[in-house]
Motif scaffolding. Structure first.
Motif, PDB file in Angstrom:
ATOM      1  N   LEU A 151      30.874 -23.542  54.097  1.00 25.63           N
ATOM      2  CA  LEU A 151      31.336 -24.914  53.833  1.00 25.63           C
ATOM      3  C   LEU A 151      32.759 -25.128  54.323  1.00 25.63           C
ATOM      4  O   LEU A 151      33.637 -24.290  54.108  1.00 25.63           O
ATOM      5  N   ARG A 152      32.995 -26.302  54.934  1.00 28.98           N
ATOM      6  CA  ARG A 152      34.339 -26.699  55.338  1.00 28.98           C
ATOM      7  C   ARG A 152      34.611 -28.121  54.832  1.00 28.98           C
ATOM      8  O   ARG A 152      35.373 -28.311  53.897  1.00 28.98           O
ATOM      9  N   VAL A 164      32.850 -32.080  53.723  1.00 25.77           N
ATOM     10  CA  VAL A 164      31.674 -32.873  53.384  1.00 25.77           C
ATOM     11  C   VAL A 164      32.079 -34.337  53.489  1.00 25.77           C
ATOM     12  O   VAL A 164      33.025 -34.776  52.828  1.00 25.77           O
ATOM     13  N   ASP A 165      31.387 -35.068  54.358  1.00 28.73           N
ATOM     14  CA  ASP A 165      31.736 -36.475  54.626  1.00 28.73           C
ATOM     15  C   ASP A 165      33.202 -36.609  55.023  1.00 28.73           C
ATOM     16  O   ASP A 165      33.895 -37.557  54.610  1.00 28.73           O
ATOM     17  N   GLY A 166      33.689 -35.663  55.819  1.00 29.90           N
ATOM     18  CA  GLY A 166      35.055 -35.720  56.310  1.00 29.90           C
ATOM     19  C   GLY A 166      36.121 -35.314  55.315  1.00 29.90           C
ATOM     20  O   GLY A 166      37.310 -35.435  55.606  1.00 29.90           O
ATOM     21  N   THR A 167      35.733 -34.813  54.152  1.00 25.05           N
ATOM     22  CA  THR A 167      36.691 -34.432  53.111  1.00 25.05           C
ATOM     23  C   THR A 167      36.605 -32.936  52.858  1.00 25.05           C
ATOM     24  O   THR A 167      35.517 -32.385  52.680  1.00 25.05           O
ATOM     25  N   ALA A 168      37.778 -32.283  52.848  1.00 19.60           N
ATOM     26  CA  ALA A 168      37.806 -30.848  52.564  1.00 19.60           C
ATOM     27  C   ALA A 168      37.283 -30.583  51.157  1.00 19.60           C
ATOM     28  O   ALA A 168      37.449 -31.413  50.247  1.00 19.60           O
ATOM     29  N   GLY A 205      25.137 -29.109  43.181  1.00 25.37           N
ATOM     30  CA  GLY A 205      23.760 -29.324  42.759  1.00 25.37           C
ATOM     31  C   GLY A 205      22.801 -29.402  43.935  1.00 25.37           C
ATOM     32  O   GLY A 205      21.683 -28.862  43.886  1.00 25.37           O
ATOM     33  N   THR A 206      23.213 -30.073  45.003  1.00 23.76           N
ATOM     34  CA  THR A 206      22.359 -30.201  46.187  1.00 23.76           C
ATOM     35  C   THR A 206      22.102 -28.847  46.831  1.00 23.76           C
ATOM     36  O   THR A 206      20.960 -28.525  47.213  1.00 23.76           O
ATOM     37  N   LEU A 207      23.145 -28.033  46.964  1.00 23.13           N
ATOM     38  CA  LEU A 207      22.979 -26.706  47.579  1.00 23.13           C
ATOM     39  C   LEU A 207      22.089 -25.809  46.725  1.00 23.13           C
ATOM     40  O   LEU A 207      21.240 -25.073  47.254  1.00 23.13           O
ATOM     41  N   ALA A 208      22.284 -25.874  45.410  1.00 24.35           N
ATOM     42  CA  ALA A 208      21.436 -25.067  44.526  1.00 24.35           C
ATOM     43  C   ALA A 208      19.980 -25.508  44.639  1.00 24.35           C
ATOM     44  O   ALA A 208      19.059 -24.668  44.707  1.00 24.35           O
ATOM     45  N   GLY A 209      19.769 -26.825  44.671  1.00 32.03           N
ATOM     46  CA  GLY A 209      18.407 -27.334  44.785  1.00 32.03           C
ATOM     47  C   GLY A 209      17.749 -26.960  46.093  1.00 32.03           C
ATOM     48  O   GLY A 209      16.528 -26.792  46.159  1.00 32.03           O
ATOM     49  N   ALA A 210      18.553 -26.821  47.161  1.00 32.15           N
ATOM     50  CA  ALA A 210      18.009 -26.459  48.472  1.00 32.15           C
ATOM     51  C   ALA A 210      17.882 -24.948  48.643  1.00 32.15           C
ATOM     52  O   ALA A 210      17.366 -24.481  49.669  1.00 32.15           O
ATOM     53  N   GLY A 211      18.371 -24.177  47.670  1.00 34.07           N
ATOM     54  CA  GLY A 211      18.285 -22.719  47.764  1.00 34.07           C
ATOM     55  C   GLY A 211      19.237 -22.132  48.794  1.00 34.07           C
ATOM     56  O   GLY A 211      18.960 -21.067  49.359  1.00 34.07           O
ATOM     57  N   LEU A 212      20.363 -22.798  49.032  1.00 28.40           N
ATOM     58  CA  LEU A 212      21.331 -22.311  50.012  1.00 28.40           C
ATOM     59  C   LEU A 212      22.495 -21.621  49.304  1.00 28.40           C
ATOM     60  O   LEU A 212      23.148 -22.204  48.439  1.00 28.40           O
ATOM     61  N   ASP A 213      22.757 -20.370  49.697  1.00 22.87           N
ATOM     62  CA  ASP A 213      23.920 -19.638  49.184  1.00 22.87           C
ATOM     63  C   ASP A 213      25.147 -19.995  50.020  1.00 22.87           C
ATOM     64  O   ASP A 213      25.065 -20.104  51.251  1.00 22.87           O
ATOM     65  N   VAL A 214      26.296 -20.128  49.376  1.00 26.08           N
ATOM     66  CA  VAL A 214      27.554 -20.354  50.088  1.00 26.08           C
ATOM     67  C   VAL A 214      28.200 -18.992  50.330  1.00 26.08           C
ATOM     68  O   VAL A 214      28.502 -18.264  49.381  1.00 26.08           O
ATOM     69  N   VAL A 215      28.402 -18.648  51.607  1.00 30.41           N
ATOM     70  CA  VAL A 215      28.956 -17.331  51.927  1.00 30.41           C
ATOM     71  C   VAL A 215      30.465 -17.361  52.138  1.00 30.41           C
ATOM     72  O   VAL A 215      31.129 -16.319  52.047  1.00 30.41           O
ATOM     73  N   CYS A 216      31.013 -18.547  52.415  1.00 28.51           N
ATOM     74  CA  CYS A 216      32.455 -18.650  52.639  1.00 28.51           C
ATOM     75  C   CYS A 216      32.869 -20.117  52.564  1.00 28.51           C
ATOM     76  O   CYS A 216      32.082 -21.009  52.912  1.00 28.51           O
ATOM     77  N   VAL A 217      34.082 -20.358  52.098  1.00 30.09           N
ATOM     78  CA  VAL A 217      34.669 -21.699  52.115  1.00 30.09           C
ATOM     79  C   VAL A 217      35.842 -21.670  53.082  1.00 30.09           C
ATOM     80  O   VAL A 217      36.749 -20.842  52.956  1.00 30.09           O
ATOM     81  N   ASP A 218      35.825 -22.567  54.059  1.00 28.54           N
ATOM     82  CA  ASP A 218      36.894 -22.629  55.057  1.00 28.54           C
ATOM     83  C   ASP A 218      37.992 -23.567  54.552  1.00 28.54           C
ATOM     84  O   ASP A 218      37.821 -24.788  54.537  1.00 28.54           O
ATOM     85  N   GLY A 236      29.351 -19.574  43.830  1.00 37.14           N
ATOM     86  CA  GLY A 236      28.892 -18.192  43.933  1.00 37.14           C
ATOM     87  C   GLY A 236      29.446 -17.438  45.120  1.00 37.14           C
ATOM     88  O   GLY A 236      28.812 -16.487  45.599  1.00 37.14           O
ATOM     89  N   THR A 237      30.627 -17.832  45.612  1.00 41.55           N
ATOM     90  CA  THR A 237      31.240 -17.090  46.719  1.00 41.55           C
ATOM     91  C   THR A 237      32.644 -16.638  46.346  1.00 41.55           C
ATOM     92  O   THR A 237      33.333 -17.298  45.568  1.00 41.55           O
ATOM     93  N   ARG A 238      33.068 -15.511  46.904  1.00 39.18           N
ATOM     94  CA  ARG A 238      34.434 -15.003  46.696  1.00 39.18           C
ATOM     95  C   ARG A 238      35.288 -15.211  47.932  1.00 39.18           C
ATOM     96  O   ARG A 238      36.497 -14.991  47.890  1.00 39.18           O
ATOM     97  N   HIS A 239      34.692 -15.608  49.041  1.00 44.30           N
ATOM     98  CA  HIS A 239      35.382 -15.625  50.329  1.00 44.30           C
ATOM     99  C   HIS A 239      35.991 -16.987  50.643  1.00 44.30           C
ATOM    100  O   HIS A 239      35.314 -18.017  50.603  1.00 44.30           O
ATOM    101  N   ILE A 240      37.289 -16.976  51.024  1.00 43.34           N
ATOM    102  CA  ILE A 240      37.993 -18.185  51.469  1.00 43.34           C
ATOM    103  C   ILE A 240      38.673 -17.878  52.793  1.00 43.34           C
ATOM    104  O   ILE A 240      39.486 -16.957  52.889  1.00 43.34           O
ATOM    105  N   ARG A 241      38.328 -18.644  53.830  1.00 44.65           N
ATOM    106  CA  ARG A 241      38.931 -18.459  55.149  1.00 44.65           C
ATOM    107  C   ARG A 241      40.361 -19.024  55.140  1.00 44.65           C
ATOM    108  O   ARG A 241      40.611 -20.136  54.702  1.00 44.65           O
ATOM    109  N   VAL A 242      41.312 -18.225  55.659  1.00 44.62           N
ATOM    110  CA  VAL A 242      42.709 -18.661  55.793  1.00 44.62           C
ATOM    111  C   VAL A 242      43.208 -18.286  57.187  1.00 44.62           C
ATOM    112  O   VAL A 242      42.542 -17.563  57.933  1.00 44.62           O
ATOM    113  N   MET A 243      44.406 -18.761  57.534  1.00 41.81           N
ATOM    114  CA  MET A 243      45.070 -18.355  58.775  1.00 41.81           C
ATOM    115  C   MET A 243      46.447 -17.791  58.410  1.00 41.81           C
ATOM    116  O   MET A 243      46.664 -17.411  57.253  1.00 41.81           O
TER     117      MET A 243
END
Length: 452
Positions: A199-200, A202-206, A220-233, A265-272
């Motif tokens: 994820l980075r 959604v609708d142009g908003t961080a 809720g939408t991601l859980a309903g779709a069965g998608l795991d979040v592996v990282c947040v950018d 359910g993710t521990r990962h956050i992308r940084v620079m």
């Protein structure tokens, strides 16, 4: 004769005595005359002083008379002013009555306006609710349209049989590279048959800037779709936040993301690692010290929240240099700082991605798959395997070093936030699926599945 002579002598002495007496009297007369003259001078001076005093008193009398006339004139004016003031007071009292009446009227109007405002707020809330419903419906329809285009276009049709990733690897993608809205992002991953998403926006908003209600809908939408979040950018230390910028922006974003990452359910956050200030650049040693100091504080904050910051080989002090990246890791010295490796950033930032990876591979916890080639000094982004970034070699090197985790596609074909390009367009979902299929084919070649 003797008797006559003595008589004469006696007479002579008498005459002399008389002469002396006369002279004495004459002296007294002169003294008296001088005294009279002196007294006369004094009286003359007194007379002149009296005359001067009389003149002054006449002048004073005239001045008093003039003052008296002025006082009389002033008194007359004050009496006139007093009469005017009494008239004004009467007018003010009349005006006060009118003001009271106006105030009562305004209060009545205000009460009515408040009632109207409450009614308008209720109407506005109803309109907003209707608007959100329309937007949700529109988003769903756009996603359906994108799905129809992806399903009906011959070149975008998913392969009949899915190619599986190598053991220990799962596929994902940065969602907003497929579509701005979450429905399109979810649909793209569903078409690929993938169970993970990065994820980075959604609708142009961080993600950190979504309000609580919007974030709850995303989760809720991601859980309903069965998608795991592996990282947040995140935007922490990224290309838009130079090393001289406000550090509290990054600390605040990390603080907001901590509970949201837990919910996803993710521990990962992308940084620079903070680009230098283009207007007032620091010299390299000072730039390095400030970057390391900031990253040390962020890593401590992440560690306290159970998160791991993943530094990307992109913008910033340690983005394009292996020695700097290793120094950053060593001096921060925290389990909450690791690396995300992007296979395609070398073309844009002037280094060979594969060569960089050979020195950093042991620290990589997440992979973003991108490919590009240089044309006229610019990066042109391609399907994976069609550019000059040696994507297959990078992925094979990772597997050879025992890497397990996610390979997440970041096509960059139409969406490039650092260039102000944030909309994947009408064909975004279909192109995202096409890119994912290209990665599947490339990965199958690494494991030998594609030859069977």
């Amino acid at each position: 004769m003797r008797g006559d002579t003595e008589a004469v002598r006696a007479d002579t002495e008498a005459v002399r005595a008389d002469a002396r007496a006369v002279r004495t009297d004459a002296g007294a007369v002169r003294a008296d005359t001088e005294a009279v003259q002196a007294d006369t001078g004094t009286k003359r001076a007194d007379t002149e002083a009296v005359q001067t005093d009389t003149t002054a008193k006449r002048t004073d009398t005239e001045a008093v008379r003039a003052d008296t006339e002025a006082v009389q004139t002033d008194t007359t004016a004050k009496r006139t002013d007093a009469r005017a003031m009494r008239a004004d007071i009467g007018a003010v009292r009349t005006d006060a009555g009118a003001v009271r009446a106006d105030t009562e009227a305004v209060q009545t109007d205000t009460t009515a306006m408040r009632a109207d405002a409450r009614a308008m707020r209720a109407d506005t809330e109803a309109v907003q609710a209707d608007t959100e419903a329309v937007q949700t419906d529109t988003t769903a329809k756009r996603a359906d349209a994108e799905t129809m285009r992806a399903d009906t276009a011959p070149r975008h049709t998913p392969a009949a049989s899915r190619l599986h990733p190598p053991p220990g690897i799962r596929f994902a993608g940065i969602g907003d590279e497929a579509a701005p809205g979450l429905a399109g992002q979810v649909r793209a991953h569903q078409l690929l048959g993938w169970s993970a998403i990065e994820l980075r926006d959604v609708d142009g908003t961080a993600l950190a800037d979504l309000d609580d209600a919007a974030f709850e809908r995303v989760a809720g939408t991601l859980a309903g779709a069965g998608l795991d979040v592996v990282c947040v950018d995140s935007r922490i230390a990224n290309w838009a936040r130079p090393v001289t910028g406000d550090f509290e922006l990054d600390r605040g974003e990390l603080e907001r993301l901590a509970p949201r990452c837990a919910a996803l359910g993710t521990r990962h956050i992308r940084v620079m690692s903070y680009p230098n200030d283009p207007d007032a650049p620091l010299d390299e040693p000072e730039w390095a010290r400030e970057v390391i100091a900031r990253m040390r504080r962020l890593a401590r904050q992440a560690e306290d929240a159970g998160l791991v910051l993943l530094h990307e080989n992109c913008a910033g002090w340690a983005g394009a240099d292996a020695a700097r990246a290793l120094r950053l890791l060593a001096e921060v010295d925290s389990p909450a700082l690791r690396l995300v490796f992007d296979t395609g950033n070398g073309v844009a930032y002037g280094y060979e991605a594969y060569d960089l990876l050979t020195e950093l591979v042991a620290w990589v916890d997440h992979v973003q798959v991108k490919d590009a080639r240089a044309e006229a000094g610019e990066a042109v982004y391609t399907l994976p395997g069609e550019g000059s970034c040696r994507v297959a070699d990078c992925l094979r090197l990772l597997l050879d070093h025992g890497y397990t985790g996610t390979w997440s596609i970041e096509p960059h074909r139409t969406v490039r936030p650092h260039e102000g390009l944030a909309d994947a367009g009408q064909d975004g979902v279909a192109e995202f699926v096409r890119y994912g299929r290209a990665l599947e084919a490339l990965a199958a070649g690494l494991s030998g599945e594609g030859a069977r």
